[in-house]
Structures are given as structure tokens and as C-alpha cells.
Design an enzyme around this catalytic site. Structure first.
Site, PDB file in Angstrom:
ATOM      1  N   CYS A 174       0.857  -1.184   0.000  1.00  0.00           N
ATOM      2  CA  CYS A 174       0.000   0.000   0.000  1.00  0.00           C
ATOM      3  C   CYS A 174       0.896   1.238   0.000  1.00  0.00           C
ATOM      4  CB  CYS A 174      -0.897  -0.007   1.228  1.00  0.00           C
ATOM      5  SG  CYS A 174      -1.859   1.509   1.418  1.00  0.00           S
ATOM      6  N   CYS A 179       0.300   3.157   3.553  1.00  0.00           N
ATOM      7  CA  CYS A 179       0.659   2.656   4.883  1.00  0.00           C
ATOM      8  C   CYS A 179       1.623   1.474   4.848  1.00  0.00           C
ATOM      9  CB  CYS A 179      -0.603   2.267   5.651  1.00  0.00           C
ATOM     10  SG  CYS A 179      -1.344   0.732   5.069  1.00  0.00           S
ATOM     11  N   CYS A 207      -7.505  -0.710   1.149  1.00  0.00           N
ATOM     12  CA  CYS A 207      -6.534  -1.296   2.070  1.00  0.00           C
ATOM     13  C   CYS A 207      -7.203  -1.440   3.431  1.00  0.00           C
ATOM     14  CB  CYS A 207      -5.318  -0.375   2.151  1.00  0.00           C
ATOM     15  SG  CYS A 207      -4.188  -0.809   3.479  1.00  0.00           S
ATOM     16  N   CYS A 255      -5.478   1.173   6.263  1.00  0.00           N
ATOM     17  CA  CYS A 255      -5.647   2.635   6.255  1.00  0.00           C
ATOM     18  C   CYS A 255      -6.916   3.068   5.534  1.00  0.00           C
ATOM     19  CB  CYS A 255      -4.430   3.303   5.620  1.00  0.00           C
ATOM     20  SG  CYS A 255      -4.264   3.009   3.857  1.00  0.00           S
ATOM     21  N   CYS A 268      -8.630  -4.941 -10.055  1.00  0.00           N
ATOM     22  CA  CYS A 268      -8.156  -3.946 -11.015  1.00  0.00           C
ATOM     23  C   CYS A 268      -7.725  -2.718 -10.216  1.00  0.00           C
ATOM     24  CB  CYS A 268      -9.309  -3.611 -11.960  1.00  0.00           C
ATOM     25  SG  CYS A 268      -8.857  -2.473 -13.249  1.00  0.00           S
TER      26      CYS A 268
HETATM   27 ZN    ZN Z   1      -2.932   1.123   3.400  1.00  0.00          ZN
END
Ligand code: ZN
Length: 158
Positions: A71, A74, A120, A123, A143
Site C-alpha cells: 500500500c 501505509c 486497504c 488505512c 483492477c
Molecule cells: Zn494502506
């Protein structure tokens, strides 16, 4: 002429409240101001405002190196290169996250479409969407936006 700034202010307050609500439920909480400081304008637009990068312009749709995608907000480990596949869409596409629970799926009704939004789980950052026309074994197609991801090459085996 005084009513215009008041209306603007009301709109800003309303937007702020909406965004705070959306953040609930994710372990990593930051204010929008903090995110703005940490992320590039492009990352902020996609991760926090659910933007979409233009197809075939991102860093990773054509990346074939072995490694891990994290990510961008984060650093949580999200997808591995071994589940990445050629979707032809111009966005990096995967059929499975690196393990259960690293992404959360919600409903996105923007642009007059009903799509499953992928965020995610740590976060709450917007990553992209998931569709059910992917390859085996999952049949799913995550995607994603390159902007939401950070790729790290796997160290070469000796
Ligand atoms: Zn994240």
C-alpha cells in the site's frame, strides 16, 4: 453577496464530516490534512478521493518483475507478483491478495455504476475495484491503480 461564503463553508463542513465517517473501522487513522502532507497530489487523489489513474499510464500495469506490491499510503503488504496477470485493461490486475484480510471490499456507486471497491484494510486507502471476470483459481480480477501501490523487487535467489 454575503450568502456565498456561508454556503461554501457549509459545503466544506459537510464534506469533512462525510470523510471522517468513512475512516471509521480502519486501524490506521489520519486526518485528511496529514494524508495530504504525506502523499503526493496524485496519490492523495486516488487513495483518499477514490480517483482513477488513466489506463496505460501507471507505473505497474506492464511491470513483470517478481516482487511484492505494498500500500502506497501505509506500507501494508497487499499483492504478490505471482498472482498478477495480463488483463489488457492498462491497470495492474491480480486474481488474489497476498493473504486474507489485507483488503476490504465495499460498494461504490459513483459514476452511475455499481462496483465493488477495494480498499486497504489498514488505512482504508482506495486501491481500485474487483470484478468477477478474472482467471482461475479465484475468478476474480482486482483492477488496481499503480498510484496506490509501491512495488518492491524480490531479492534475487542465490
Ligand atoms: Zn494502506
Amino acid at each position: 453577496m454575503k450568502f456565498i461564503p456561508v454556503l461554501l463553508l457549509l459545503a466544506l463542513v459537510a464534506c469533512g464530516q462525510q470523510k471522517d465517517k468513512k475512516q471509521e473501522g480502519f486501524p490506521l487513522k489520519k486526518t485528511e490534512a496529514e494524508w495530504k502532507k504525506q502523499l503526493t497530489p496524485e496519490q492523495y487523489h486516488v487513495l483518499r478521493e477514490k480517483g482513477t489513474e488513466t489506463a496505460f499510464t501507471g507505473k505497474y500495469w506492464d511491470n513483470h518483475e517478481a516482487g511484492i506490491y505494498y500500500c502506497a499510503a501505509c506500507n501494508q503488504e497487499l499483492f504478490g507478483s505471482e498472482t498478477k496477470f495480463e488483463s489488457g485493461t492498462g491497470w495492474p490486475s491480480f486474481y488474489q491478495p497476498v493473504r486474507e484480510g489485507v483488503v476490504a471490499v465495499g460498494t461504490d456507486t459513483s459514476y452511475g455504476m455499481v462496483r465493488d471497491e477495494v480498499v486497504c484494510s489498514q488505512c482504508g486507502g482506495h486501491l481500485g475495484h474487483v470484478f468477477d471476470d478474472g482467471p482461475k483459481p479465484t475468478g476474480l480480477r482486482y483492477c488496481l491503480n499503480s498510484v496506490s501501490l509501491k512495488f518492491e523487487k524480490k531479492p534475487a535467489k542465490k
